[in-house]
Scaffold this motif. Structure first.
Motif, PDB file in Angstrom:
ATOM      1  N   ARG A  27      93.590  39.394  40.513  1.00 15.75           N
ATOM      2  CA  ARG A  27      94.245  38.112  40.234  1.00 15.75           C
ATOM      3  C   ARG A  27      94.082  37.751  38.752  1.00 15.75           C
ATOM      4  NH1 ARG A  27      93.175  35.612  44.825  1.00 15.75           N
ATOM      5  NH2 ARG A  27      91.088  34.993  44.241  1.00 15.75           N
ATOM      6  N   GLU A  28      92.896  37.957  38.206  1.00 13.52           N
ATOM      7  CA  GLU A  28      92.664  37.668  36.781  1.00 13.52           C
ATOM      8  C   GLU A  28      93.453  38.622  35.881  1.00 13.52           C
ATOM      9  OE1 GLU A  28      91.181  34.975  35.442  1.00 13.52           O
ATOM     10  OE2 GLU A  28      91.122  34.364  37.548  1.00 13.52           O
ATOM     11  N   ASP A  29      93.499  39.899  36.255  1.00 17.17           N
ATOM     12  CA  ASP A  29      94.311  40.861  35.500  1.00 17.17           C
ATOM     13  C   ASP A  29      95.788  40.470  35.542  1.00 17.17           C
ATOM     14  OD1 ASP A  29      92.171  42.386  34.665  1.00 17.17           O
ATOM     15  OD2 ASP A  29      92.605  44.097  35.977  1.00 17.17           O
ATOM     16  N   SER A  30      96.242  39.974  36.686  1.00 17.17           N
ATOM     17  CA  SER A  30      97.627  39.517  36.817  1.00 17.17           C
ATOM     18  C   SER A  30      97.910  38.385  35.836  1.00 17.17           C
ATOM     19  CB  SER A  30      97.904  39.042  38.243  1.00 17.17           C
ATOM     20  OG  SER A  30      97.831  40.105  39.152  1.00 17.17           O
ATOM     21  N   LYS A  31      96.974  37.474  35.701  1.00 19.37           N
ATOM     22  CA  LYS A  31      97.146  36.355  34.774  1.00 19.37           C
ATOM     23  C   LYS A  31      97.201  36.838  33.327  1.00 19.37           C
ATOM     24  CE  LYS A  31      95.110  33.026  37.939  1.00 19.37           C
ATOM     25  NZ  LYS A  31      93.948  32.191  38.259  1.00 19.37           N
ATOM     26  N   ILE A  32      96.413  37.851  33.001  1.00 17.33           N
ATOM     27  CA  ILE A  32      96.463  38.440  31.656  1.00 17.33           C
ATOM     28  C   ILE A  32      97.845  39.039  31.403  1.00 17.33           C
ATOM     29  CG2 ILE A  32      95.577  40.335  30.219  1.00 17.33           C
ATOM     30  CD1 ILE A  32      92.798  39.768  31.561  1.00 17.33           C
ATOM     31  N   LEU A  33      98.356  39.781  32.377  1.00 18.66           N
ATOM     32  CA  LEU A  33      99.684  40.387  32.232  1.00 18.66           C
ATOM     33  C   LEU A  33     100.771  39.321  32.144  1.00 18.66           C
ATOM     34  CD1 LEU A  33      99.373  43.422  34.664  1.00 18.66           C
ATOM     35  CD2 LEU A  33      99.491  43.494  32.154  1.00 18.66           C
ATOM     36  N   ILE A  34     100.652  38.259  32.931  1.00 18.08           N
ATOM     37  CA  ILE A  34     101.622  37.168  32.869  1.00 18.08           C
ATOM     38  C   ILE A  34     101.648  36.561  31.468  1.00 18.08           C
ATOM     39  CG2 ILE A  34     102.074  34.786  33.639  1.00 18.08           C
ATOM     40  CD1 ILE A  34     101.114  35.762  36.464  1.00 18.08           C
ATOM     41  N   ASN A  35     100.475  36.268  30.927  1.00 14.57           N
ATOM     42  CA  ASN A  35     100.410  35.669  29.589  1.00 14.57           C
ATOM     43  C   ASN A  35     100.989  36.596  28.528  1.00 14.57           C
ATOM     44  OD1 ASN A  35      99.259  33.295  30.527  1.00 14.57           O
ATOM     45  ND2 ASN A  35      97.176  34.026  30.240  1.00 14.57           N
ATOM     46  N   LEU A  36     100.644  37.883  28.593  1.00 14.43           N
ATOM     47  CA  LEU A  36     101.133  38.846  27.604  1.00 14.43           C
ATOM     48  C   LEU A  36     102.648  39.008  27.706  1.00 14.43           C
ATOM     49  CD1 LEU A  36     100.558  41.006  25.417  1.00 14.43           C
ATOM     50  CD2 LEU A  36     100.343  42.653  27.290  1.00 14.43           C
ATOM     51  N   VAL A  40     105.366  37.947  24.813  1.00 16.00           N
ATOM     52  CA  VAL A  40     106.200  38.957  24.160  1.00 16.00           C
ATOM     53  C   VAL A  40     107.686  38.716  24.438  1.00 16.00           C
ATOM     54  CG1 VAL A  40     106.797  41.414  24.133  1.00 16.00           C
ATOM     55  CG2 VAL A  40     104.408  40.729  24.050  1.00 16.00           C
ATOM     56  N   SER A  41     108.011  38.358  25.681  1.00 16.16           N
ATOM     57  CA  SER A  41     109.428  38.214  26.056  1.00 16.16           C
ATOM     58  C   SER A  41     110.016  36.849  25.724  1.00 16.16           C
ATOM     59  CB  SER A  41     109.604  38.476  27.550  1.00 16.16           C
ATOM     60  OG  SER A  41     109.070  37.404  28.316  1.00 16.16           O
ATOM     61  N   GLY A  42     109.170  35.825  25.706  1.00 18.77           N
ATOM     62  CA  GLY A  42     109.672  34.472  25.523  1.00 18.77           C
ATOM     63  C   GLY A  42     110.148  33.828  26.823  1.00 18.77           C
ATOM     64  N   TYR A  43     109.928  34.497  27.939  1.00 18.86           N
ATOM     65  CA  TYR A  43     110.344  33.991  29.248  1.00 18.86           C
ATOM     66  C   TYR A  43     109.147  33.609  30.096  1.00 18.86           C
ATOM     67  CZ  TYR A  43     115.002  35.852  28.428  1.00 18.86           C
ATOM     68  OH  TYR A  43     116.234  36.109  27.917  1.00 18.86           O
ATOM     69  N   ASP A  44     109.355  32.629  30.978  1.00 19.90           N
ATOM     70  CA  ASP A  44     108.351  32.289  31.981  1.00 19.90           C
ATOM     71  C   ASP A  44     108.383  33.335  33.089  1.00 19.90           C
ATOM     72  OD1 ASP A  44     107.614  29.935  30.674  1.00 19.90           O
ATOM     73  OD2 ASP A  44     109.113  28.750  31.755  1.00 19.90           O
ATOM     74  N   ALA A  45     107.266  33.496  33.755  1.00 18.75           N
ATOM     75  CA  ALA A  45     107.168  34.412  34.887  1.00 18.75           C
ATOM     76  C   ALA A  45     107.947  33.849  36.074  1.00 18.75           C
ATOM     77  CB  ALA A  45     105.707  34.601  35.275  1.00 18.75           C
ATOM     78  N   LYS A  46     108.704  34.716  36.741  1.00 18.89           N
ATOM     79  CA  LYS A  46     109.459  34.359  37.947  1.00 18.89           C
ATOM     80  C   LYS A  46     109.195  35.428  39.002  1.00 18.89           C
ATOM     81  CE  LYS A  46     111.975  31.085  35.911  1.00 18.89           C
ATOM     82  NZ  LYS A  46     112.097  29.735  36.286  1.00 18.89           N
ATOM     83  N   MET A  47     109.208  35.023  40.247  1.00 18.79           N
ATOM     84  CA  MET A  47     109.073  35.978  41.333  1.00 18.79           C
ATOM     85  C   MET A  47     110.420  36.656  41.584  1.00 18.79           C
ATOM     86  SD  MET A  47     105.935  36.135  42.229  1.00 18.79           S
ATOM     87  CE  MET A  47     106.221  37.310  43.548  1.00 18.79           C
ATOM     88  N   TRP A  48     110.367  37.972  41.766  1.00 21.63           N
ATOM     89  CA  TRP A  48     111.523  38.781  42.136  1.00 21.63           C
ATOM     90  C   TRP A  48     111.158  39.459  43.445  1.00 21.63           C
ATOM     91  CZ3 TRP A  48     116.191  39.703  39.517  1.00 21.63           C
ATOM     92  CH2 TRP A  48     116.347  38.977  38.316  1.00 21.63           C
ATOM     93  N   GLY A  49     111.845  39.079  44.509  1.00 20.54           N
ATOM     94  CA  GLY A  49     111.473  39.593  45.816  1.00 20.54           C
ATOM     95  C   GLY A  49     110.100  39.052  46.180  1.00 20.54           C
ATOM     96  N   PRO A  50     109.437  39.681  47.141  1.00 22.52           N
ATOM     97  CA  PRO A  50     108.165  39.144  47.612  1.00 22.52           C
ATOM     98  C   PRO A  50     106.961  39.459  46.723  1.00 22.52           C
ATOM     99  CG  PRO A  50     108.763  41.071  48.886  1.00 22.52           C
ATOM    100  CD  PRO A  50     109.923  40.782  47.975  1.00 22.52           C
ATOM    101  N   SER A  51     107.075  40.457  45.792  1.00 24.40           N
ATOM    102  CA  SER A  51     105.843  40.859  45.104  1.00 24.40           C
ATOM    103  C   SER A  51     106.007  41.314  43.656  1.00 24.40           C
ATOM    104  CB  SER A  51     105.173  41.983  45.894  1.00 24.40           C
ATOM    105  OG  SER A  51     106.020  43.120  45.949  1.00 24.40           O
ATOM    106  N   ILE A  52     107.147  41.090  43.047  1.00 29.96           N
ATOM    107  CA  ILE A  52     107.348  41.485  41.653  1.00 29.96           C
ATOM    108  C   ILE A  52     107.389  40.243  40.778  1.00 29.96           C
ATOM    109  CG2 ILE A  52     108.939  42.562  40.008  1.00 29.96           C
ATOM    110  CD1 ILE A  52     109.773  44.465  42.264  1.00 29.96           C
ATOM    111  N   VAL A  53     106.614  40.262  39.696  1.00 33.99           N
ATOM    112  CA  VAL A  53     106.593  39.178  38.723  1.00 33.99           C
ATOM    113  C   VAL A  53     107.428  39.647  37.531  1.00 33.99           C
ATOM    114  CG1 VAL A  53     105.145  37.713  37.259  1.00 33.99           C
ATOM    115  CG2 VAL A  53     104.275  38.509  39.488  1.00 33.99           C
ATOM    116  N   GLY A  54     108.546  38.964  37.294  1.00 31.90           N
ATOM    117  CA  GLY A  54     109.475  39.405  36.256  1.00 31.90           C
ATOM    118  C   GLY A  54     109.684  38.373  35.176  1.00 31.90           C
TER     119      GLY A  54
END
Length: 145
Positions: A27-36, A40-54
């Motif tokens: 969960r903490e690693d996920s938050k690191i990836l979300i922030n990074l 880099v992209s300039g976009y907020d994290a959104k759910m794609w399907g049941p388990s992909i963070v895009g």
């Protein structure tokens, strides 16, 4: 023609992490990836399907006529490893891969057991290259960076 199963949803990314990721380190690693990826992209994290963070989206059309929308960059915190949907296979990214750290790769997807196994600065460069390549290849993006 079949509809693409993986579509953007209204589900909260953090609700997904809280409800479905039991491992605190993952969960903490996920938050690191979300922030990074967000930085880099300039976009907020959104759910794609049941388990992909895009992050961001583009519209694709294959020669077969199949078309749909997909995140520009994404990851999924799977049980065995994180699936990083960030590699498009260009020369710049290929030269970065040997310096990324400990990972496996199949079909353009990078698998990482934990964030500490990779160099986040190198991942950041791969993210930038992926975004650049996607923008060049898909001129009809649904969401321009």
């Amino acid at each position: 023609m079949a509809k693409n199963k993986t579509q953007e949803t209204d589900k909260s990314v953090y609700q997904f992490l809280d409800e479905f990721i039991n491992d605190e380190a993952k969960r903490e690693d996920s938050k690191i990836l979300i922030n990074l990826m967000s930085e880099v992209s300039g976009y907020d994290a959104k759910m794609w399907g049941p388990s992909i963070v895009g992050f961001g989206s583009y519209h694709y059309v294959y020669e077969s006529g199949r078309e749909g929308d997909a995140p520009i960059i994404a990851f999924s915190p799977r049980k065995a490893a994180f699936s990083l949907y960030v590699f498009r296979g260009n020369k710049e990214e290929s030269t970065l891969l040997p310096r990324l750290g400990k990972f496996k790769m199949e079909k353009g997807c990078i698998y990482v057991k934990k964030v500490a196994d990779i160099d986040l600065n190198i991942l950041s460069e791969i993210l930038k290259d992926t975004i650049k390549l996607t923008l060049e290849q898909y001129t009809y993006l649904t969401d321009i960076i």
